[in-house]
Design an enzyme around this catalytic site. Sequence first.
Site, PDB file in Angstrom:
ATOM      1  N   ASP A 272      17.850   2.909  -4.130  1.00 60.48           N
ATOM      2  CA  ASP A 272      16.517   3.436  -4.455  1.00 60.48           C
ATOM      3  C   ASP A 272      16.409   3.712  -5.946  1.00 60.48           C
ATOM      4  O   ASP A 272      15.329   3.599  -6.525  1.00 60.48           O
ATOM      5  CB  ASP A 272      16.251   4.700  -3.639  1.00 60.48           C
ATOM      6  CG  ASP A 272      16.254   4.418  -2.144  1.00 60.48           C
ATOM      7  OD1 ASP A 272      15.472   3.554  -1.709  1.00 60.48           O
ATOM      8  OD2 ASP A 272      17.059   5.026  -1.423  1.00 60.48           O
TER       9      ASP A 272
ATOM     10  N   THR B 270      21.434  -1.617   4.363  1.00 61.55           N
ATOM     11  CA  THR B 270      20.193  -1.433   5.112  1.00 61.55           C
ATOM     12  C   THR B 270      19.005  -1.460   4.155  1.00 61.55           C
ATOM     13  O   THR B 270      19.111  -0.995   3.026  1.00 61.55           O
ATOM     14  CB  THR B 270      20.207  -0.075   5.840  1.00 61.55           C
ATOM     15  OG1 THR B 270      21.319  -0.052   6.753  1.00 61.55           O
ATOM     16  CG2 THR B 270      18.927   0.166   6.621  1.00 61.55           C
ATOM     17  N   GLY B 271      17.887  -2.018   4.627  1.00 63.86           N
ATOM     18  CA  GLY B 271      16.672  -1.965   3.827  1.00 63.86           C
ATOM     19  C   GLY B 271      16.042  -3.324   3.617  1.00 63.86           C
ATOM     20  O   GLY B 271      16.572  -4.359   4.039  1.00 63.86           O
TER      21      GLY B 271
ATOM     22  N   THR C  20      15.575  -5.170   0.908  1.00 64.56           N
ATOM     23  CA  THR C  20      16.318  -6.134   0.092  1.00 64.56           C
ATOM     24  C   THR C  20      17.487  -6.696   0.882  1.00 64.56           C
ATOM     25  O   THR C  20      17.762  -7.903   0.844  1.00 64.56           O
ATOM     26  CB  THR C  20      16.820  -5.473  -1.201  1.00 64.56           C
ATOM     27  OG1 THR C  20      15.708  -4.866  -1.882  1.00 64.56           O
ATOM     28  CG2 THR C  20      17.443  -6.506  -2.139  1.00 64.56           C
TER      29      THR C  20
ATOM     30  N   LYS D 217      14.251  -0.469 -10.056  1.00 62.53           N
ATOM     31  CA  LYS D 217      15.184   0.549  -9.551  1.00 62.53           C
ATOM     32  C   LYS D 217      16.150   1.051 -10.633  1.00 62.53           C
ATOM     33  O   LYS D 217      16.867   2.026 -10.409  1.00 62.53           O
ATOM     34  CB  LYS D 217      15.988  -0.008  -8.375  1.00 62.53           C
ATOM     35  CG  LYS D 217      15.128  -0.560  -7.233  1.00 62.53           C
ATOM     36  CD  LYS D 217      14.203   0.498  -6.655  1.00 62.53           C
ATOM     37  CE  LYS D 217      13.262  -0.074  -5.617  1.00 62.53           C
ATOM     38  NZ  LYS D 217      13.949  -0.586  -4.437  1.00 62.53           N
TER      39      LYS D 217
ATOM     40  N   GLU E 258      26.069   4.107   5.370  1.00 59.86           N
ATOM     41  CA  GLU E 258      26.201   3.316   4.152  1.00 59.86           C
ATOM     42  C   GLU E 258      27.360   3.829   3.309  1.00 59.86           C
ATOM     43  O   GLU E 258      28.156   3.052   2.778  1.00 59.86           O
ATOM     44  CB  GLU E 258      24.897   3.374   3.350  1.00 59.86           C
ATOM     45  CG  GLU E 258      23.750   2.609   3.989  1.00 59.86           C
ATOM     46  CD  GLU E 258      22.419   2.820   3.283  1.00 59.86           C
ATOM     47  OE1 GLU E 258      21.490   2.055   3.566  1.00 59.86           O
ATOM     48  OE2 GLU E 258      22.310   3.743   2.459  1.00 59.86           O
TER      49      GLU E 258
ATOM     50  N   ASP F 242      24.550  -3.920  -0.636  1.00 63.64           N
ATOM     51  CA  ASP F 242      23.483  -3.000  -0.272  1.00 63.64           C
ATOM     52  C   ASP F 242      22.553  -2.811  -1.460  1.00 63.64           C
ATOM     53  O   ASP F 242      22.898  -3.125  -2.605  1.00 63.64           O
ATOM     54  CB  ASP F 242      24.073  -1.651   0.164  1.00 63.64           C
ATOM     55  CG  ASP F 242      23.131  -0.845   1.051  1.00 63.64           C
ATOM     56  OD1 ASP F 242      21.985  -1.297   1.271  1.00 63.64           O
ATOM     57  OD2 ASP F 242      23.545   0.222   1.525  1.00 63.64           O
ATOM     58  N   GLY F 243      21.378  -2.280  -1.186  1.00 66.15           N
ATOM     59  CA  GLY F 243      20.409  -1.996  -2.228  1.00 66.15           C
ATOM     60  C   GLY F 243      20.543  -0.578  -2.730  1.00 66.15           C
ATOM     61  O   GLY F 243      21.500   0.140  -2.413  1.00 66.15           O
TER      62      GLY F 243
END
Length: 219
Positions: free
Chosen positions: A84, A28-29, A31, A121, A103, A81-82
């Site tokens: 933070d 999700t997000g 990226t 990141k 996730e 996935d990305g």
Amino acid sequence: MNQDELKKAAALAALGYVEDGGIVGVGTGSTVNHFIDGLATISDRVGGAVASSEASARRLAAHGIELVDLNEVTDLPVYVDGADEIDGGYCMIKGGGGALTREKIVAAVATRFVCICDATKRVEFLGRFPLPIEVIPMARAYVERQVRALGGRPIVREGCVTDNGNLIVDVHGLRILRPTELEAELNQIVGVVTNGLFARRRADVLLLATQQGVERHVA
């Protein structure tokens, strides 16, 4: 390249990890949105996708990619996935978008976790980005007290209700040097669904977009 272009570069590099005919775990997000759009260009090779949020599910469906219930999946070759934040040991803070619980579930099932992000990141240690915790609403005040006892400063994320109907408490002021231990300790607090430390299940591959290109790091 600007930050969005870097995100897109990392996302498109992850397409190389999609197995022909296999199910893909999708995070999700912002990226990941680039990854979903890229996935649409090879949709004939994709057996289906498991989404970690309702938002990702909607974007996948809009591209005509079949959604698969995780309970029906026995083999999930890859989850993309990305993050933070991600440290040198491939531990991550995730949950800026509020989807950390789903996730973490999809990541646990996947054989390989491919993290896609831009170079901003990558950090020496985790904690500059507030650590999200998904909390059952009636336990909010109790969880906040327990987090303060650990040295954190909890702030309830305003206007945020997770896909699971819970709250997000963002914990500020932590310098996380032992992420695996803290992940386990926070998860033992009654009322915590899970927290955004991905240390026990960390990334297997990091695709890090820089101005010089996408770097591939393998744990």
